[in-house]
Structures are given as C-alpha cells and as structure tokens.
Design a protein around this motif. Sequence first.
Motif, PDB file in Angstrom:
ATOM      1  N   UNK A  75       0.840  -1.184   0.000  1.00 51.95           N
ATOM      2  CA  UNK A  75       0.000   0.000   0.000  1.00 51.95           C
ATOM      3  C   UNK A  75       0.881   1.242   0.000  1.00 51.95           C
ATOM      4  N   UNK A  76       0.547   2.186  -0.867  1.00 53.94           N
ATOM      5  CA  UNK A  76       1.345   3.392  -0.982  1.00 53.94           C
ATOM      6  C   UNK A  76       2.415   3.327  -2.065  1.00 53.94           C
ATOM      7  N   UNK A  77       2.434   2.231  -2.847  1.00 54.34           N
ATOM      8  CA  UNK A  77       3.410   2.136  -3.943  1.00 54.34           C
ATOM      9  C   UNK A  77       3.149   3.243  -4.959  1.00 54.34           C
ATOM     10  N   UNK A  78       4.224   3.902  -5.382  1.00 51.49           N
ATOM     11  CA  UNK A  78       4.108   5.035  -6.307  1.00 51.49           C
ATOM     12  C   UNK A  78       4.907   4.820  -7.596  1.00 51.49           C
ATOM     13  N   UNK A  79       5.905   3.961  -7.525  1.00 51.51           N
ATOM     14  CA  UNK A  79       6.794   3.801  -8.691  1.00 51.51           C
ATOM     15  C   UNK A  79       7.324   2.378  -8.743  1.00 51.51           C
ATOM     16  N   UNK A  80       7.358   1.826  -9.962  1.00 54.25           N
ATOM     17  CA  UNK A  80       8.008   0.539 -10.218  1.00 54.25           C
ATOM     18  C   UNK A  80       8.980   0.748 -11.377  1.00 54.25           C
ATOM     19  N   UNK A  81      10.225   0.403 -11.145  1.00 52.04           N
ATOM     20  CA  UNK A  81      11.313   0.633 -12.108  1.00 52.04           C
ATOM     21  C   UNK A  81      11.904  -0.711 -12.495  1.00 52.04           C
TER      22      UNK A  81
END
Length: 492
Positions: free
Chosen positions: A20-26
């Motif tokens: 919860x709260x994930x904003x970015x996946x690289x």
Amino acid sequence: MNGLLLTDGYKTGHHQQYPKGTEEVYSNWTPRSNKYAPEGCNKVVSFGQQYVIQWLHDFFEENFFSKPKNVVCKEIKEELSMYLGTDYDVSHYEQLHDLQYLPIKVKSLPEGVEVPIRIPMLTVVNTHKDLYWVTNFLETILSTMLWQPMTSASIALCYKRIFKKWALKTDKENLGFIDFQGHDFSMRGMGGLQSALSSGMGHASIFLGSDTLPVISGLRKYYDAEGFVVGSVNATEHSVMCAGTKDDEIGTFKNLMKTYPTGILSVVSDTWDLWKVLSEYLPQLKEEVLARDGKLVIRPDSGDPVDIICGEALEVGGKTPKDIGVVEMLWNLFGGTINEQGYKVLDPHIGAIYGDSITTTRAENICQRLHDKGFASTNVVLGIGSFTYQYNTRDTFGFAMKATSVVVNGERREIFKDPITDDGVKKSAKGLVKVEIQNSEYVLIDQVSPEEENEGELKVIYQNGNFVNRVNLPIIREKLNSCVTQELLETI
C-alpha cells in the motif's frame, strides 16, 4: 483485440498486491546469459527497441485509448470476471483510459551497438504515481517482442564476423560481397508473420540480402528506411524444375536463361541429381552460361552443406563429384582467376548458394574448407533460414525484464532477486541502474541515485506517449559494420 489483453493472466491482480502506498516501479531488460547461444555469440546486438515501443504505442492508441471507455472497460470487466471467477474491478483501467497515454518513461542503449551479457539494455518506469502497476503490466508484451529481433541480429552478426574473417584471408578486395553473403531464407519456417518480421528486421540490420519481403515495409515504418532496403535475385523453386520434367531438366535451364538473359539467376539444382547437373548438363550449357550477361548460381538444397559445397575430399583433385564438391566442380568447368592473395575466384558468370540447415558452425566449416582447398570464401552465398532463426527462445540470451526499484510512500526501496536454488543467472541488478562506457566497453553500475540514473548511456526514447531520439536504419548498419570491420582488421 483490447490492448488490456496484452499481458499474462497473473498480471491482472498485481495492482492489488504491491505494498500500500506504492508510487513507482522501475524495471530493466537485460540479457543474462549466452549459455544457449551459438558459439562465438558472446554479446547481444541492441536492436528492436524503437520498433517494439512504436508498435506498442500504436496498438494501445488503436485498441484502447481511441475507443470509448465504457466499451473497452466493460469488455475487459466481463472477460476478466469470467477468467478469474470474480467481480473484477476495472477502476484502475478506467483511470488509465482517462489519461489517454501510456504513463511510462523508456530509456534504451543506442541501437546498433553490441552489449555484453548482464548489461541492462532498456529501462521502464511509470510516470504517474497512481499507475505504478503499468510498468510490469507491460513486461510480458515487451518480453514477447524484444527478444527475437535482438537475438536474430546478434546471431546474424556472428555470421558476418565469420564471413568477414575468411574474406579478409582469402578475398579482401571483395568485402562488399559480404553484405549479401548471408541471405535471409527464414520466413516460411518462422512462428508467424510477426516472428518473421521481427527476426527478419534483425537480420537486415546486419545484411542486405533477404527473401523476407515484410522486412521492407517494417524497416520503412519503424526505422525510416529510404531507397534500397534489402535485395534478392530471380530464383527458381522445385515446382518450377519439376514442371519442366526430369527428362528435360537441361531444357529448363535453357529456358530459364532465355527468360533471364541478364543479371543473377539462381537455379535449384538438386531436384533429382545434383551431380548430373554439374557433370553432364552444365558442360553442355557452358558456352551459353559464359555468353550470358550475368551470373548463373547453382543451388543445392539437400545433404550435408559442408560436404556438398566443399567436397568430401579434403584436398583438390578428388575422383568423384562427391569428393570434389560444387565449388571445385564449377572451377574445373568454368575456371576463374587467382586473386592477389593466391585464392581461386570463380568466373563471374557462375556461382553457388546453399540455403538448407545452415548454422554458424557449418558456415565456419565451409569457409575453412574452401580456404584449405585454395578457394576464396566469397565463392558461395549461404541462405540463413529458420534452422538458425527459429531454433531460439528468450533463453538463448537469457533475456528478462525485472523490477529493481520501487517507491513506497515516498521512500525508495532497492529490490533484487537472487534465488538460492539458481546458478546465478537469475540474479538481478539492485536499485536504480546506470550504464557507462569504460575502456570502450559498456559497464553496469547499480544502486545509483536518481540523479546518477539520469546520466550514462541509457537515453530516453519514449515518455508519456511521445518519441524522442529516434534512430534510422543506415545509422544502425553503419555502427555494426564499422565495429566488425575494425575489430577484424586489428586481429588478422
């Protein structure tokens, strides 16, 4: 097809599974191993990124963003609800549709360079915090489409190295021929049109000879190719020879030369008896062949390519056609010249091509055997078919796209995988990555800061629906050819 179907089934729930709260996946795309690659293929050619990203962009434009939201999202809700056995919530897809573009930034190494194993060639990161899931939602389609053009281009470059090495040893005044010495015969054996296109474009980034016609359209569309793209010659198939009947095969040869009085004419010659064509028919046709304004190319199509082309005898002067082989038999009949390096070059009115079950190992052996018998390697063209290009998988170079960094509630987390049960191949980089050139070689630096990640050789090629830093076909070819030529001149 709805653009939202371009993924693996298990991706449909991953937006709910990140913290919860994930904003970015690289994530990055990396060749992890050449364990299953042909011998000598120690690096990977950077090619296909522009094609794949443009194809993906166009597909979503035509099959998702341009369609009414209620239509495409209703369709995917119905399909996935049945697929997963639940009332599937499509609000995240509706949010993507409202945005009207793919919220990703794609960075790539330059196309037309060689990259060592385990060096990231592409990175993808989402540009909208609420749509963090998009990065790895696209992993599947990117993986599906990227591995083959890169793999085929890499193997084609291995072939070109072989041809150039032996041409420099046996016919260095004829290096231009190398661009056509490896000819793409693969289309009929590939896994569908898109496979033939992506592999064929990979081949055509290295060679100028191809019978895969869709390549012309593909390279014009995706790589701004103009003018001449690839070429071929007039050539027969077995149906043509059979239609002329076995009893009058020599008549078929005569009619073909009348039909094509000029230019290169390739005639498949083993429909029945290759050795009879070489020992009986061609002697009768010798004057017509030599009087013709062009080259007659003899094409065997079965048997062991090395023995057929070079003969089973290791030295010149075998007693039987099988001992002598195609090239030496053509020399004995039509002659030719001895070049400055002391190797025999067939008369320009006659030549040979072999296009069945060619591999890099067989190509090397053919060139070696011709050299050992005193013939230039440029006396033969090799057709590179699906036996080379379809006998590959994503694992040929161990390609994989893996997430190495996420941002959760504003905090960056460096992530990686390193399975204890693996041999090390699957171990990923960690955190944000940067690729630099050190001592003329690409080098990976991971666990870098966001500021450092903005530097290096990975450059933005696509961001939020816009393309930048486009590259064209001539630039790609020039890079790859200059690299191989300089490398071989330094070692020979």
